[in-house]
Design an enzyme around this catalytic site. Structure first.
Site, short mmCIF file in Angstrom:
data_model
loop_
_atom_site.label_atom_id
_atom_site.label_comp_id
_atom_site.label_asym_id
_atom_site.label_seq_id
_atom_site.Cartn_x
_atom_site.Cartn_y
_atom_site.Cartn_z
N HIS A 133 0.89 -1.13 -0.06
CA HIS A 133 0.07 -0.01 -0.04
C HIS A 133 1.06 1.27 0.14
O HIS A 133 2.15 1.30 0.49
CB HIS A 133 -0.82 -0.03 1.17
CG HIS A 133 -2.12 -0.98 1.04
ND1 HIS A 133 -3.25 -0.97 1.87
CD2 HIS A 133 -2.15 -2.03 0.13
CE1 HIS A 133 -4.04 -1.94 1.38
NE2 HIS A 133 -3.35 -2.52 0.54
N GLU A 185 0.69 3.78 1.77
CA GLU A 185 1.04 4.13 3.13
C GLU A 185 2.39 3.59 3.43
O GLU A 185 3.50 4.10 4.27
CB GLU A 185 0.00 3.73 4.15
CG GLU A 185 -1.12 4.71 3.89
CD GLU A 185 -2.09 3.95 3.01
OE1 GLU A 185 -1.81 3.16 2.19
OE2 GLU A 185 -3.31 4.02 3.45
N CYS A 228 -6.13 1.44 5.39
CA CYS A 228 -6.87 0.18 5.71
C CYS A 228 -6.26 0.08 7.30
O CYS A 228 -5.39 0.66 7.66
CB CYS A 228 -6.68 -0.80 5.03
SG CYS A 228 -4.77 -1.25 4.99
N CYS A 252 -2.54 -0.72 7.34
CA CYS A 252 -1.89 0.60 7.30
C CYS A 252 -1.88 1.56 8.43
O CYS A 252 -0.71 2.10 9.07
CB CYS A 252 -2.11 1.43 6.15
SG CYS A 252 -1.44 0.39 4.60
#
Ligand SMILES: Nc1ccn([C@H]2C[C@H](O)[C@@H](COP(=O)(O)O)O2)c(=O)n1
Ligand SMILES: [Zn+2]
Length: 189
Positions: free
Chosen positions: A99, A101, A125, A128
């Site tokens: 992801h 992040e 999410c 993260c």
């Protein structure tokens, strides 16, 4: 400061230089637009055919210390980008993709991220959110929110709230347009 009339404004008796008519005041981009803009630009680098996400981490001095976007792990070559629910889990991207992040945190160019703010184009999410908390990030600003993983979203909100990390939605009132022709600099003469 030059006076518009060109006459002395500082008591020196010397005429002040009048501003050129072609010189106009420039708008200065506000922090949220700048940092979310950087996150949005990073998102444009993602190879995910469906959803491009970008993140930008800023320290307490308002310096950018990490930028990332969603992508497959380093050196991977043949991992699938499919999101097709009819395919086997191993043939879909979700088990593999890093992801935005995570990548922004991994890309950090400072010793640590304690006290930083993360700007991210999509709501983080739950996985993260854990990374954000463990990194010591103290504020999250997000732009959009998809409602296709409600349990993950709820867990993420719960964790951030529990750790008293403020979560703020960026609500832009205007667009940022980068017109390269306007970035063309001309000499003063
Ligand atoms: N906060 C987030 C949420 C999602 N991503 C990435 C992971 C995937 O590449 C994509 C979501 O795919 P979709 O289900 O919309 O096809 O976005 C992320 O980087 N950060
Ligand atoms: Zn995530």
């Amino acid at each position: 400061m030059a006076s518009p009339s060109g006459s002395s404004a500082d008591g020196s008796g010397k005429a002040q230089e009048a501003p050129q008519t072609s010189e106009k005041a420039r708008e200065v981009l506000a922090d949220d637009y700048y940092f979310m803009g950087i996150a949005g630009l990073a998102a444009k680098k993602s190879k995910d055919p469906m959803t491009q996400v970008g993140a930008c981490i800023v320290n307490q001095e308002k310096k950018i210390v990490g930028v990332g976007y969603n992508g497959m792990p380093r050196d991977s070559k043949n991992l699938p980008w499919s999101r097709n629910a009819e395919k086997e889990e191993a043939e879909r991207k979700y088990l593999y993709v890093c992801h935005a992040e995570l990548n922004a945190i991994m890309n950090k160019n400072s010793a640590d991220l304690k006290g930083c703010t993360m700007y991210v184009t999509l709501f983080p999410c739950n996985e993260c959110a854990k990374l954000i908390l463990q990194a010591g990030i103290k504020e999250v600003v997000y732009f959009s929110e998809k409602n296709d993983t409600p349990a993950s979203t709820a867990a993420s909100k719960k964790m951030l709230e529990d750790a008293a990390v403020p979560l703020r939605k960026f609500e832009p009132k205007e667009a940022i347009v980068i017109d390269f022709s306007k970035l063309q600099h001309h000499s003063a003469k």
